[in-house]
Each structure stands twice: as C-alpha cells, then as structure tokens.
Design an enzyme around this catalytic site. Structure first.
Site, PDB file in Angstrom:
ATOM      1  N   HIS A 178     -10.771  38.298  14.567  1.00 47.84           N
ATOM      2  CA  HIS A 178     -11.773  38.177  15.632  1.00 47.84           C
ATOM      3  C   HIS A 178     -11.113  38.409  16.982  1.00 47.84           C
ATOM      4  O   HIS A 178     -10.087  37.797  17.309  1.00 47.84           O
ATOM      5  CB  HIS A 178     -12.454  36.813  15.569  1.00 47.84           C
ATOM      6  CG  HIS A 178     -13.384  36.713  14.394  1.00 47.84           C
ATOM      7  ND1 HIS A 178     -13.536  35.582  13.645  1.00 47.84           N
ATOM      8  CD2 HIS A 178     -14.213  37.655  13.861  1.00 47.84           C
ATOM      9  CE1 HIS A 178     -14.426  35.816  12.681  1.00 47.84           C
ATOM     10  NE2 HIS A 178     -14.845  37.063  12.789  1.00 47.84           N
ATOM     11  N   GLU A 181      -9.905  35.654  19.601  1.00 47.18           N
ATOM     12  CA  GLU A 181      -9.110  34.543  19.090  1.00 47.18           C
ATOM     13  C   GLU A 181      -7.619  34.824  19.299  1.00 47.18           C
ATOM     14  O   GLU A 181      -6.824  34.883  18.366  1.00 47.18           O
ATOM     15  CB  GLU A 181      -9.517  34.276  17.636  1.00 47.18           C
ATOM     16  CG  GLU A 181     -11.011  33.900  17.579  1.00 47.18           C
ATOM     17  CD  GLU A 181     -11.624  33.808  16.186  1.00 47.18           C
ATOM     18  OE1 GLU A 181     -10.869  33.845  15.199  1.00 47.18           O
ATOM     19  OE2 GLU A 181     -12.868  33.695  16.096  1.00 47.18           O
ATOM     20  N   HIS A 307      -7.521  31.919  12.628  1.00 46.60           N
ATOM     21  CA  HIS A 307      -8.663  32.035  13.542  1.00 46.60           C
ATOM     22  C   HIS A 307      -8.562  30.928  14.583  1.00 46.60           C
ATOM     23  O   HIS A 307      -7.717  30.046  14.490  1.00 46.60           O
ATOM     24  CB  HIS A 307      -9.985  31.874  12.775  1.00 46.60           C
ATOM     25  CG  HIS A 307     -10.325  33.052  11.920  1.00 46.60           C
ATOM     26  ND1 HIS A 307     -11.344  33.930  12.219  1.00 46.60           N
ATOM     27  CD2 HIS A 307      -9.763  33.509  10.781  1.00 46.60           C
ATOM     28  CE1 HIS A 307     -11.395  34.869  11.300  1.00 46.60           C
ATOM     29  NE2 HIS A 307     -10.445  34.644  10.403  1.00 46.60           N
ATOM     30  N   GLU A 380      -8.370  27.440  11.356  1.00 48.76           N
ATOM     31  CA  GLU A 380      -9.010  27.499  12.671  1.00 48.76           C
ATOM     32  C   GLU A 380      -8.121  26.671  13.600  1.00 48.76           C
ATOM     33  O   GLU A 380      -8.035  25.450  13.470  1.00 48.76           O
ATOM     34  CB  GLU A 380     -10.425  26.916  12.629  1.00 48.76           C
ATOM     35  CG  GLU A 380     -11.399  27.699  11.760  1.00 48.76           C
ATOM     36  CD  GLU A 380     -12.069  28.856  12.489  1.00 48.76           C
ATOM     37  OE1 GLU A 380     -11.744  29.121  13.669  1.00 48.76           O
ATOM     38  OE2 GLU A 380     -12.937  29.491  11.866  1.00 48.76           O
TER      39      GLU A 380
HETATM   40  O1  LU0 Z   1     -15.661  33.893  10.373  1.00 51.25           O
HETATM   41  C1  LU0 Z   1     -16.062  32.814  10.786  1.00 51.25           C
HETATM   42  O2  LU0 Z   1     -17.252  32.588  11.082  1.00 51.25           O
HETATM   43  C2  LU0 Z   1     -15.046  31.689  10.939  1.00 51.25           C
HETATM   44  C3  LU0 Z   1     -15.249  30.655   9.857  1.00 51.25           C
HETATM   45  C4  LU0 Z   1     -15.173  31.142   8.436  1.00 51.25           C
HETATM   46  C5  LU0 Z   1     -13.774  31.533   8.065  1.00 51.25           C
HETATM   47  C6  LU0 Z   1     -15.691  30.077   7.511  1.00 51.25           C
HETATM   48  N1  LU0 Z   1     -15.245  30.990  12.203  1.00 51.25           N
HETATM   49  S1  LU0 Z   1     -14.872  31.769  13.606  1.00 51.25           S
HETATM   50  O3  LU0 Z   1     -15.524  33.035  13.608  1.00 51.25           O
HETATM   51  O4  LU0 Z   1     -15.259  30.911  14.711  1.00 51.25           O
HETATM   52  N2  LU0 Z   1     -13.295  31.967  13.708  1.00 51.25           N
HETATM   53 ZN    ZN Z   2     -12.560  33.870  13.789  1.00 51.35          ZN
END
Ligand code: LU0
Ligand code: ZN
Ligand code: CA
Ligand code: CA
Ligand code: CA
Length: 416
Positions: A178, A181, A307, A380
């Site tokens: 992303h 991030e 992330h 995360e």
């Molecule tokens: O891709 C996403 O939505 C992630 C969470 C998933 C890996 C469950 N959250 S993020 O986009 O906020 N990094």
């Molecule tokens: Zn992400």
C-alpha cells in the site's frame, strides 16, 4: 478488541492526520497535473461497527477505510454516504480535505519537509546497492520485474554464498503493497541493514544468515509510494497507479473476488482489478514466488507482509470468518495462532485472524498459504490509532522498526 479508535483531531501540538490532510488544501499543485486540480474528500465516522460483519459491510461500500474498530473511520463520497445510511448506519461527519489529483509518473525528490529520514524509491535502491557493495558474498540485488510505470521491483537476497542457490530454508519479507504505508519500507530496510551490517559481529545474526536464504522486497508498489510523496506533500494514496488504481492486496489469485472482501468498481479503494494478477506488481511478485518452487518443493517457508497501521499480527484466511477451511486444518490454524501470538508477545501488537478485522479476498496471505503453504502473516505496524496514522514523523523509524527484530527472528526460525 482490535483496531480502535476515534479520530483524533489535534492532540497537544502533535500533528493529526486531519491537520496533514488540511495542509493539502493550500499546497501548490506541481508536476503534470493542471495547477490546482484537486478533489474534495469527506471524512466520516461510521458508528456501532462492533463486529467484523458490520465492518465488512462498511468496507464493501467502496469507501477508503482509515480505521476499523467499534466505529469505523472512512473517506466517502456522496453516493457511498447514502449507501451507508441506507444500510442503517449512523454516520457522522468528521471534516473535509482536498486530495490532489493525478500526477502520472511522479518522481519525488524526497519526502515532505521534516520527514526526509524516510527513503524514496531512489534512496531505497541506493541503500540496497550499498548493502551489496559493502557485503560482497552476503547479499545480491536483482528484481522480480517491473511496476506498471516501469520501476524495477527490487529483490535483495541475504545469505552466506548469496550468489548460489543453496539448499537452505528461505524466508520472504515484503513491504509497501500500500502506497502510503511508508514505515513498512523502512522496516524492510531495517531487515536488510541488520542482517548485513550485523553479520560480522553478531553470532546469532550470523547463524540465521548462514542457515537461511532471506529475501526482501522493500517496494511492492513503488509507483504508488512515489506518487504519494510527490509535490512535497502527502496524498493519502493506497493503490497502485494503473488507471484509477488497483488495490494490490485484493489482486492476488487465491479466492480472488470470492467473498465480498473487495470491490469490482475501479474507483473503490479496494478495487480488485479486472482479473487476478492484473496488476503488474502482484503478477511479478507471484511469478517469482512460483519460481521458488524447485523440484516440486516450495523453498520459501515463511513470510511477513508489512502494512500500517493498528499494531496487529494477522494470519489467514482473510476470505472467511471460519478458522478452518479447505487448505487450513485445525492443526494448521493452531500453528498460525501459536506463532502469531508468540510474535505479538515480542512487539506488543494484537494477534488475530485477518477476518477478525474485516473480510478481504485476494490478499497476499491467503495466496501464499493457499497456493504455496507458506506461513504468511501481515503485520500492521505503528501507530495504534489515527494520530499519526499513515504518516508518523521520521523520528519514530528507528524505534518502530527495531521493535520487530525479535518477531523477524521468530519468522526466520519458523522457516526451519
Ligand atoms: O489490506 C488491508 O485492508 C489491510 C488489512 C488486511 C491485511 C486484513 N489493512 S490496511 O490496508 O490498512 N493496511
Ligand atoms: Zn496496507
Ligand atoms: Ca529521504
Ligand atoms: Ca547460503
Ligand atoms: Ca535455496
């Protein structure tokens, strides 16, 4: 509970995400876009989203989910707002900001003022080249392919005899799926520097490097991250830069688009793309992972995809609320839980199954496990909440990447 949250507007001198976003309204437009081209975006808090099912409903409207918890903070357009309300949600306005419009092929000189400690794509590439030249035999630099805009998707390998494919368990770290991030890119660089610079004087690092092949892809989405910092300010950009953008973490080819965990609308922040692996970035990374199947055996045994934010350790599956499913036995689910909790105990993150947050389909973890039986987690990272959200000051990079050293050691150990 999981991601909490209230949207912190401004806390004692600290810069809130809204202040950052508000700053965008006055910043000059730069690059190829017409001067002043901006789009109004509204932030809302959706109340009472205290179950994964309700959060999945919210995400499915195509909004940009900033935080998912007992209430969910989103960026929504008028249509999405109406949909949320027609679904029965109470939605409260939390302000507006201007999102700068497209700058195709943007290249950033550096991060916005004050955050230069973060690494641009060019700075990352230079760091990787330096790691190789400083540690001949210990690191090699190659690429898994090119991004949509043609950037190399850098791949760094760390091992003894790095130039040789030895019969050692392999571990993969990926970062920056992303765009916004950015702290995750620094996490991958921390891994690179720790295992190369630390080799000569740290016996446990030497042991891990000598007995494994460690692969690092610091920028899975370099077009997006360069765009996000272009013009001297942040753009809150998530997806890649193909058309209106595809969400890389909904584009992987395991149960792609199966289960209401992604969107078929190109404007959605969770757009899955027209087909699995339609994004050049996920296609290239997945083809390379496929190529690590040697003599019928996948060499990569474990993986973390980094992330931000919310301080979570997540494991598959994301496409179903169930703990077990085809390809995930109770024993395998327990292994994910045990290792996930063990890693979370070292960094004080919250461990849970991915779908405890909300349903996702086409995520990297589901594909890595579903297709290759790779023990694949999402971290995360910092912070826990929306202040400072996606844009922590560069002063925290050292602390928040070092924080994951022991978890990184555990995932390497788990490879065998
Ligand atoms: O891709 C996403 O939505 C992630 C969470 C998933 C890996 C469950 N959250 S993020 O986009 O906020 N990094
Ligand atoms: Zn992400
Ligand atoms: Ca920099
Ligand atoms: Ca080796
Ligand atoms: Ca090997």
């Amino acid at each position: 509970m999981r991601k909490r949250r209230s949207l912190v507007l401004a806390v004692g001198g600290a810069v809130s995400i809204l202040a950052l976003l508000a700053g965008m309204t006055t910043a000059p437009a730069t690059g190829a876009q017409p001067a002043g081209a901006q789009a109004q975006q509204n932030i809302y808090e959706v109340l009472g989203t205290n179950s994964p099912q309700l959060r999945t409903q919210v995400a499915n409207t195509g909004v940009d989910v900033l935080e998912a918890g007992t209430s969910t903070v989103v960026i929504a357009n008028a249509q999405q707002l109406a949909t949320l309300r027609s679904l029965g949600f109470t939605v409260e306005s939390r302000g507006a900001f201007q999102r700068p419009l497209d700058q195709p092929g943007a290249v950033a000189a550096d991060f916005p003022a004050g955050d230069e400690g973060y690494h641009t794509y060019a700075e990352v590439t230079a760091e990787l080249q330096k790691a190789v030249s400083d540690h001949a035999g210990l690191a090699t630099l190659s690429s898994v392919g090119k991004s949509y805009e043609g950037r190399e998707l850098n791949l760094l390998k760390i091992s003894d005899n790095a130039g040789t494919d030895e019969n050692e368990p392999e571990v993969l770290f990926t970062c920056n799926q992303h765009a916004r991030e950015h702290l995750t890119t620094e996490m991958c660089l921390r891994i690179v520097n720790r295992f190369t610079d630390g080799y000569a004087n740290n016996a446990s690092i030497k042991q891990m490097v000598d007995t494994h092949e460690i692969w690092v892809i610091p920028n899975v989405n370099p077009d997006g991250s360069e765009y996000d910092i272009s013009g001297g300010r942040y753009h809150m950009w998530r997806k890649n830069r193909q058309g209106q953008g595809t969400d890389p973490n909904r584009n992987w080819g395991f149960q792609w688009g199966c289960c209401g965990g992604s969107s078929g609308s190109p404007s959605s922040e969770t757009y899955r793309g027209p087909s699995a692996f339609s994004a050049p970035e996920t296609r290239a990374v997945s083809n390379w992972v496929n190529s690590r199947r040697v003599g019928g055996a996948q060499q990569i045994k474990s993986h973390i995809d980094f992330h931000t934010y919310s301080e979570l350790v997540l494991w598959p599956y994301g496409y179903t609320y169930n703990d077990t499913a085809p390809g995930m036995t109770a024993a395998e689910a327990k292994r994910f839980q045990d290792l996930g909790r063990q890693m979370a105990a070292t960094n004080n993150y919250t461990p849970e199954q991915s779908s405890d947050l909300y349903i996702t389909d086409g995520s990297v973890n589901d594909w890595m496990w579903g297709n290759h039986k790779i023990l694949s987690y999402t971290f995360e990272m910092y912070p826990r909440g929306s202040n400072p959200g996606f844009y922590p000051p560069d002063e925290v990079i050292g602390r928040e990447t070092t924080r994951n050293d022991r978890a990184v050691d555990l995932i390497i150990g788990a490879a065998g």
